[in-house]
Design a protein around this motif. Structure first.
Motif, PDB file in Angstrom:
ATOM      1  N   LEU A 213       1.512   6.905  -6.726  1.00  0.00           N
ATOM      2  CA  LEU A 213       0.422   7.804  -7.106  1.00  0.00           C
ATOM      3  C   LEU A 213       0.782   9.259  -6.831  1.00  0.00           C
ATOM      4  O   LEU A 213       0.555  10.137  -7.670  1.00  0.00           O
ATOM      5  CB  LEU A 213      -0.859   7.442  -6.335  1.00  0.00           C
ATOM      6  N   VAL A 214       1.343   9.507  -5.649  1.00  0.00           N
ATOM      7  CA  VAL A 214       1.704  10.869  -5.266  1.00  0.00           C
ATOM      8  C   VAL A 214       2.826  11.396  -6.158  1.00  0.00           C
ATOM      9  O   VAL A 214       2.759  12.529  -6.650  1.00  0.00           O
ATOM     10  CB  VAL A 214       2.084  10.928  -3.769  1.00  0.00           C
ATOM     11  N   LEU A 215       3.833  10.592  -6.376  1.00  0.00           N
ATOM     12  CA  LEU A 215       4.946  11.016  -7.228  1.00  0.00           C
ATOM     13  C   LEU A 215       4.456  11.350  -8.641  1.00  0.00           C
ATOM     14  O   LEU A 215       4.838  12.370  -9.223  1.00  0.00           O
ATOM     15  CB  LEU A 215       6.025   9.933  -7.279  1.00  0.00           C
ATOM     16  N   HIS A 216       3.589  10.516  -9.179  1.00  0.00           N
ATOM     17  CA  HIS A 216       3.048  10.774 -10.514  1.00  0.00           C
ATOM     18  C   HIS A 216       2.251  12.080 -10.533  1.00  0.00           C
ATOM     19  O   HIS A 216       2.373  12.881 -11.471  1.00  0.00           O
ATOM     20  CB  HIS A 216       2.179   9.601 -10.978  1.00  0.00           C
TER      21      HIS A 216
ATOM     22  N   LEU B  42      -7.373  -1.263  -3.920  1.00  0.00           N
ATOM     23  CA  LEU B  42      -6.204  -2.050  -3.547  1.00  0.00           C
ATOM     24  C   LEU B  42      -6.359  -2.634  -2.148  1.00  0.00           C
ATOM     25  O   LEU B  42      -6.064  -3.800  -1.912  1.00  0.00           O
ATOM     26  CB  LEU B  42      -4.920  -1.221  -3.635  1.00  0.00           C
ATOM     27  N   ILE B  43      -6.850  -1.837  -1.216  1.00  0.00           N
ATOM     28  CA  ILE B  43      -7.057  -2.339   0.150  1.00  0.00           C
ATOM     29  C   ILE B  43      -8.039  -3.495   0.145  1.00  0.00           C
ATOM     30  O   ILE B  43      -7.816  -4.518   0.817  1.00  0.00           O
ATOM     31  CB  ILE B  43      -7.525  -1.202   1.078  1.00  0.00           C
TER      32      ILE B  43
ATOM     33  N   LEU C 254       0.819  -1.208   0.000  1.00  0.00           N
ATOM     34  CA  LEU C 254       0.000   0.000   0.000  1.00  0.00           C
ATOM     35  C   LEU C 254       0.860   1.269   0.000  1.00  0.00           C
ATOM     36  O   LEU C 254       0.600   2.207  -0.763  1.00  0.00           O
ATOM     37  CB  LEU C 254      -0.936  -0.017   1.219  1.00  0.00           C
ATOM     38  N   ALA C 255       1.897   1.291   0.827  1.00  0.00           N
ATOM     39  CA  ALA C 255       2.765   2.470   0.896  1.00  0.00           C
ATOM     40  C   ALA C 255       3.448   2.721  -0.446  1.00  0.00           C
ATOM     41  O   ALA C 255       3.529   3.868  -0.908  1.00  0.00           O
ATOM     42  CB  ALA C 255       3.804   2.298   2.003  1.00  0.00           C
ATOM     43  N   ASN C 256       3.938   1.675  -1.075  1.00  0.00           N
ATOM     44  CA  ASN C 256       4.600   1.848  -2.374  1.00  0.00           C
ATOM     45  C   ASN C 256       3.608   2.292  -3.445  1.00  0.00           C
ATOM     46  O   ASN C 256       3.946   3.108  -4.313  1.00  0.00           O
ATOM     47  CB  ASN C 256       5.327   0.571  -2.783  1.00  0.00           C
TER      48      ASN C 256
END
Length: 186
Positions: A157-160, A178-179, A150-152
């Motif tokens: 998503l944030v980086l994109h 995903l969860i 989940l963290a990755n």
């Protein structure tokens, strides 16, 4: 940390988050803080000392940003968890944009500086503890494994979004999906 050091380190984080790590100089921090030249070097004699201070201050600020969201949420279902992590992701790309960009810069720099690695790793421990608690609450059969996935995913998503900003960024449905997959019993 003194209030002046915190002020300088906040200016350094803003500098990294707006012009990048290569632009982090004592003079640039002085300018960003609106202080006389030499102010930063009086508190952080070397670039290494400044980077370590920045990493420590970053950890404080990111922890506070995460906890500001975490403390307002009751996580019982995968949807609750998706909403909570989605809020953090959105905040990371909006009001905490410079802080998040500084995080990514520091992570890359930490690959070459073990001292930064340690500070960043230790700083993530509190966020990891929250996440593991939440994953257990939503009945993840493998919370430690699921948190890494989940963290990755959220990091990507944030980086994109930071690299290619949109006006309507809301990763909550994708995070929740995903969860749901992660906590699904085989």
């Amino acid at each position: 940390m003194t209030p002046r050091q915190a002020e300088l380190l906040d200016a350094a984080i803003e500098t990294i988050g707006t012009i990048g790590l290569r632009g982090l100089t004592h003079r640039a921090v002085d300018d960003a803080a609106g202080l006389a030249h030499g102010s930063t070097s009086n508190h952080f004699r070397s670039r290494d000392a400044l980077l370590i201070g920045v990493a420590e201050r970053f950890v404080e600020r990111e922890r506070a940003a995460f906890e500001a969201i975490a403390r307002t949420e009751v996580v019982v279902t995968p949807e609750d968890l998706g909403r909570t992590i989605g809020r953090f992701a959105i905040a990371s790309t909006r009001e905490n944009r410079s802080l998040t960009l500084a995080r990514y810069s520091l992570l890359v720099e930490a690959a070459m500086r073990p001292t930064l690695q340690q500070t960043m790793r230790e700083g993530g421990a509190d966020v990891n503890a929250w996440a593991l608690q939440w994953l257990r609450a939503v009945r993840s059969p493998h919370p430690e494994r699921d948190w890494v996935v989940l963290a990755n995913f959220v990091t990507g998503l944030v980086l994109h979004e930071l690299a290619h900003p949109t006006d309507d960024f809301d990763p909550t449905p994708r995070i929740t999906e995903l969860i749901d997959i992660l906590v699904e019993e085989p």
